[in-house]
Design a protein around this motif. Structure first.
Motif, PDB file in Angstrom:
ATOM      1  N   SER A 233       0.828  -1.215   0.000  1.00 53.81           N
ATOM      2  CA  SER A 233       0.000   0.000   0.000  1.00 53.81           C
ATOM      3  C   SER A 233       0.860   1.262   0.000  1.00 53.81           C
ATOM      4  O   SER A 233       0.505   2.275  -0.621  1.00 53.81           O
ATOM      5  CB  SER A 233      -0.945  -0.014   1.205  1.00 53.81           C
ATOM      6  OG  SER A 233      -0.209  -0.060   2.423  1.00 53.81           O
ATOM      7  N   GLY A 236       1.902   2.175  -3.388  1.00 56.66           N
ATOM      8  CA  GLY A 236       0.805   2.514  -4.279  1.00 56.66           C
ATOM      9  C   GLY A 236       0.345   1.369  -5.170  1.00 56.66           C
ATOM     10  O   GLY A 236      -0.378   1.609  -6.149  1.00 56.66           O
ATOM     11  N   TRP A 238      -1.695  -1.024  -4.325  1.00 54.93           N
ATOM     12  CA  TRP A 238      -3.109  -1.239  -4.027  1.00 54.93           C
ATOM     13  C   TRP A 238      -3.445  -0.482  -2.744  1.00 54.93           C
ATOM     14  O   TRP A 238      -2.548  -0.036  -2.019  1.00 54.93           O
ATOM     15  CB  TRP A 238      -3.429  -2.724  -3.852  1.00 54.93           C
ATOM     16  CG  TRP A 238      -2.347  -3.483  -3.124  1.00 54.93           C
ATOM     17  CD1 TRP A 238      -1.915  -3.276  -1.844  1.00 54.93           C
ATOM     18  CD2 TRP A 238      -1.514  -4.519  -3.650  1.00 54.93           C
ATOM     19  NE1 TRP A 238      -0.877  -4.124  -1.528  1.00 54.93           N
ATOM     20  CE2 TRP A 238      -0.626  -4.912  -2.624  1.00 54.93           C
ATOM     21  CE3 TRP A 238      -1.448  -5.170  -4.883  1.00 54.93           C
ATOM     22  CZ2 TRP A 238       0.322  -5.912  -2.804  1.00 54.93           C
ATOM     23  CZ3 TRP A 238      -0.509  -6.162  -5.067  1.00 54.93           C
ATOM     24  CH2 TRP A 238       0.356  -6.532  -4.033  1.00 54.93           C
ATOM     25  N   SER A 239      -4.724  -0.330  -2.488  1.00 50.11           N
ATOM     26  CA  SER A 239      -5.147   0.332  -1.263  1.00 50.11           C
ATOM     27  C   SER A 239      -5.035  -0.631  -0.086  1.00 50.11           C
ATOM     28  O   SER A 239      -4.891  -1.848  -0.267  1.00 50.11           O
ATOM     29  CB  SER A 239      -6.593   0.813  -1.400  1.00 50.11           C
ATOM     30  OG  SER A 239      -7.466  -0.310  -1.486  1.00 50.11           O
ATOM     31  N   VAL A 240      -5.112  -0.076   1.126  1.00 46.58           N
ATOM     32  CA  VAL A 240      -5.045  -0.918   2.314  1.00 46.58           C
ATOM     33  C   VAL A 240      -6.202  -1.919   2.326  1.00 46.58           C
ATOM     34  O   VAL A 240      -6.017  -3.099   2.648  1.00 46.58           O
ATOM     35  CB  VAL A 240      -5.076  -0.045   3.590  1.00 46.58           C
ATOM     36  CG1 VAL A 240      -5.241  -0.914   4.835  1.00 46.58           C
ATOM     37  CG2 VAL A 240      -3.798   0.778   3.704  1.00 46.58           C
ATOM     38  N   THR A 241      -7.394  -1.464   1.970  1.00 44.23           N
ATOM     39  CA  THR A 241      -8.561  -2.356   1.949  1.00 44.23           C
ATOM     40  C   THR A 241      -8.370  -3.476   0.945  1.00 44.23           C
ATOM     41  O   THR A 241      -8.660  -4.645   1.229  1.00 44.23           O
ATOM     42  CB  THR A 241      -9.833  -1.564   1.609  1.00 44.23           C
ATOM     43  OG1 THR A 241     -10.004  -0.519   2.574  1.00 44.23           O
ATOM     44  CG2 THR A 241     -11.048  -2.471   1.619  1.00 44.23           C
ATOM     45  N   SER A 242      -7.860  -3.143  -0.260  1.00 47.16           N
ATOM     46  CA  SER A 242      -7.606  -4.176  -1.267  1.00 47.16           C
ATOM     47  C   SER A 242      -6.538  -5.149  -0.788  1.00 47.16           C
ATOM     48  O   SER A 242      -6.633  -6.358  -1.016  1.00 47.16           O
ATOM     49  CB  SER A 242      -7.170  -3.530  -2.585  1.00 47.16           C
ATOM     50  OG  SER A 242      -8.187  -2.708  -3.108  1.00 47.16           O
TER      51      SER A 242
END
Length: 570
Positions: A233, A236, A238-242
Motif C-alpha cells: 500500500s 501505491g 493497491w489500497s489498504v482495503t484491497s
C-alpha cells in the motif's frame, strides 16, 4: 488405571455414570458456549475445564479411573464446538434479514449434519494424526497433563494447579473486572492489527508448539502484514482495503492447498489400504486398539457410508440443497476436516468459520445463489470442523492416557448429538427473545465471525490471490514444509501470531537457561542420563504451560456461565 488391556476395554471406560455426568455437563457447556460465542465473539476450548469437573464428580462416586474421566470429559466438551460452528456462521443470515427463513428445525439439521460428518471424518483420520504423525494438539495434551497431575498430586500437581490458578486469576482481572487491558503495545499501523494479545493461553500455545513451526507461522504473518499490506500500500500497488482482501484470500488459499495436499499425499493412499483390507477382511487388523475401523472393516465401511449418504439426503430434503451441491459439501467437508485437525494439532487453533467460508464459496461457484442455503453450507462445515478439533484433542489426551479410542468416539457421538439439540435450541431462543437486530457489529451480540461470513457471501475478495495461495500450499506441503502454519500466519490477525511467537521464544529461553544452569552438573554424565534430565525439564515446562492454558480456558467457561445467568436475569 485401566489402560485398555481387559477383554472389552471401552466398556469399563464408557460407563453409565460417566455418560450421565458427561451429558449433564454437555448441556450446560453447550448452552454457555453458544451464548459466549455470540456475545463475546470468542470461544475458549472447554476441554481442560471438562476434564477437571469430570474427574471431580467421578471421584465423589468412588473408584474413578483416568480413562473413565477421559471419556466423560469427551462427552462433556463435545457440544461446545457444535455451538461454536453454528454461532460463528448462521447469525450472518439474521444480519442480512433472512431470520424468517431459518427456524429451529433448519438449525438443528445443520448441526446434526455437521456432527455426523465430523464423526465420520475423524474416525477415518484418527490413526494418521494421533498415532503416526503424533501431532501435539496442545489443548488435548493439557487435558491429559491435568488429569495426571490431579491423580498424582505432589509437586507435579501443585505446579500445575498453581499455574492454572495464576492464569485464571489473570483472566478474571482482564475479562471480568477490566483491570488489565486485552491488548498491549498497540501501534497505529494502517491495515495491520499490531499489538500483543494479553493472553497467557496464547503464549502457552506458542510455548507448547515450539520455535520451528512458529517461525513459519510468524514468517507468514510478517510477510502478509508488513509486505503485502504495509509495503504494497505504501508503494501505491493497491489500497489498504484491497491489500487486506488479497491477504485473506491468499491465507485461505494456502490453508486449502495444504488440506488438498494432505488428502492426496497422505490420506488417499490409506483409503486404498482400507479398501484392500475390507475386501480381505484381514484378521490381523481386527484387534488393533489404535484403530477405529478395525473391528470389522466391511461393517465399518458400510456404517460410515450410510451415515455420509444420510447427510447428503438430509442436506437435499431438509435444507434444500441440490444433489450436486450436497455431494460437493460432503466431499469438501472431508478435506476441511483434515485441515482443521492439522491446524489444531500444530497450533491449538481451529478457524472453523474459515473452512465453512471456503466450502460456501465453492458451492456458490457451482451456481447456488440462495443466501440462506449458503449459510447452511457454512454452518455444516464449521460444525464438522469444530467437532473435529474437539475430537482430535480428546483423542490426543486419550492416546497419552491409554484410553480406548472407540470409547472416546462413542462418547463424542453422544455429546455431539446432545450438543446439536441444545445449540440449535439456544440459538433459536436468543434470536426469538432479542430479535435479529440484536446481532452484528456494535450490537448486543457482536457475532464477529458470522459478520465476516455475511460480508464474504458475495465471493472471494481476490480470486488470483486465492489461486496463488492454493498452488503455494500444495507445493509447500509436498516440499515437507508446514503450509498450514504459513497460511494461518497470513490469515490470522497479526497480534495473535506475534503473541504465539513470543511464547515460542520463551520456550527457547527456558531451554537455554536450563542448559546454562546445568552445564556443570551434566558434564560428567552419559548421554542417557542427560536425556533423562532434559526430559524431566521438558515435562516441568509442559506441566506449567498446560496449567496456564487450562487456567485461562476454565475461567473463560466460568465467565460464560456467569454471562448466561446475568443474561437470563436481565
Amino acid at each position: 488405571m485401566d489402560n485398555g488391556n481387559n477383554r472389552a476395554p471401552w466398556r469399563g471406560q464408557l460407563t453409565l455414570r460417566g455418560a450421565i455426568i458427561g451429558t449433564i455437563g454437555c448441556v450446560i457447556i453447550t448452552a454457555s458456549s453458544a451464548y459466549t460465542a455470540l456475545r463475546l465473539g470468542a470461544l475458549p476450548w472447554p476441554i481442560v475445564f471438562a476434564a477437571v469437573i469430570s474427574l471431580f464428580f467421578l471421584r465423589l462416586l468412588g473408584n474413578a479411573s483416568l480413562n473413565e474421566a477421559n471419556v466423560t470429559h469427551t462427552i462433556m466438551s463435545a457440544g461446545a464446538m457444535v455451538a461454536g460452528g453454528l454461532a460463528f456462521t448462521l447469525p450472518g443470515a439474521w444480519m442480512l434479514g433472512l431470520a424468517n427463513q431459518m427456524g429451529w428445525v433448519q438449525m438443528f439439521l445443520v448441526a446434526l449434519c455437521g456432527t455426523v460428518l465430523g464423526l465420520v471424518c475423524t474416525a477415518l483420520i484418527h490413526r494418521h494424526f494421533i498415532v503416526e504423525d503424533e501431532l501435539e494438539f496442545p489443548t488435548g495434551t493439557a487435558a491429559a497433563e491435568t488429569l495426571r497431575a490431579t491423580e498424582a498430586g505432589g509437586s507435579t500437581g501443585a505446579r500445575l494447579f498453581w499455574s492454572m490458578g495464576l492464569a485464571g486469576a489473570y483472566g478474571v482481572l482482564r475479562d471480568a473486572l477490566g483491570v488489565v487491558p486485552t491488548m498491549l503495545a498497540q501501534l497505529p499501523i494502517p491495515g495491520v492489527s499490531f499489538g500483543i494479545y494479553n493472553s497467557p493461553m496464547m503464549l502457552s500455545v506458542g510455548f507448547l508448539v515450539g520455535f520451528v513451526p512458529l517461525a513459519f507461522w510468524f514468517g507468514g504473518a510478517a510477510a502478509a502484514n508488513f509486505g503485502l499490506i504495509g509495503a504494497g500500500s505504501a508503494l501505491g500497488l493497491w489500497s489498504v482495503t484491497s491489500a487486506q482482501g488479497i491477504v485473506s484470500s491468499l491465507g485461505m488459499g494456502l490453508m486449502m492447498g495444504s488440506g488438498i495436499a494432505t488428502v492426496v499425499k497422505d490420506i488417499l493412499p490409506q483409503v486404498g489400504t482400507f479398501v484392500r483390507q475390507a475386501r480381505q477382511d484381514a484378521p490381523g487388523e481386527k484387534d488393533d486398539p489404535q484403530s477405529l475401523v478395525s473391528g470389522s472393516l466391511r461393517t465399518d465401511a458400510g456404517i460410515f457410508g450410510v451415515a455420509t449418504a444420510a447427510v447428503a439426503v438430509l442436506a437435499c430434503l431438509g435444507l434444500g440443497l441440490s444433489p450436486v451441491a450436497s455431494v460437493v459439501v460432503v466431499a469438501l467437508t472431508f478435506v476441511t476436516t483434515i485441515m482443521s485437525a492439522q491446524s489444531c494439532g500444530q497450533t491449538g487453533i481451529d478457524p472453523m468459520e474459515i473452512f465453512g467460508l471456503i466450502v460456501l464459496l465453492a458451492v456458490a461457484a457451482l451456481g447456488e445463489h440462495s443466501q440462506v442455503r449458503l449459510f447452511f453450507v457454512a454452518g455444516m462445515v464449521a460444525v464438522a470442523c469444530g467437532l473435529a478439533g474437539d475430537v482430535m484433542n480428546d483423542f490426543r489426551a486419550g492416546h497419552l492416557l491409554g484410553t480406548d479410542p472407540r470409547a472416546q468416539w462413542l462418547g463424542q457421538a453422544l455429546g455431539g448429538i446432545v450438543g446439536a439439540v441444545v445449540a440449535a435450541a439456544v440459538m433459536y431462543a436468543l434470536v426469538a427473545a432479542y430479535g435479529p437486530g440484536a446481532f452484528g457489529p456494535g450490537k448486543a451480540f457482536v457475532a464477529a465471525q458470522a459478520s465476516v461470513v455475511a460480508t464474504m457471501i458475495s465471493g472471494i475478495p481476490s480470486v488470483p490471490a486465492f489461486a496463488i495461495g492454493l498452488a503455494a500450499g500444495i507445493a509447500l506441503y509436498w516440499a515437507k514444509l508446514p503450509a498450514m502454519m504459513v497460511g494461518l500466519g497470513v490469515y490470522l490477525p497479526f497480534y495473535m501470531s506475534l503473541t504465539a511467537f513470543l511464547g515460542a521464544l520463551a520456550k527457547l529461553a527456558y531451554d537455554a537457561a536450563w542448559r546454562r544452569r546445568n552445564a556443570a552438573a551434566t558434564s560428567g554424565t552419559d548421554d542417557a542420563e542427560r536425556e533423562r534430565l532434559f526430559a524431566e525439564h521438558e515435562q516441568n515446562g509442559l506441566v506449567v504451560a498446560s496449567g496456564v492454558l487450562g487456567g485461562e480456558s476454565i475461567v473463560g467457561v466460568i465467565i460464560a456461565f456467569a454471562s448466561v445467568i446475568m443474561g437470563l436475569a436481565a
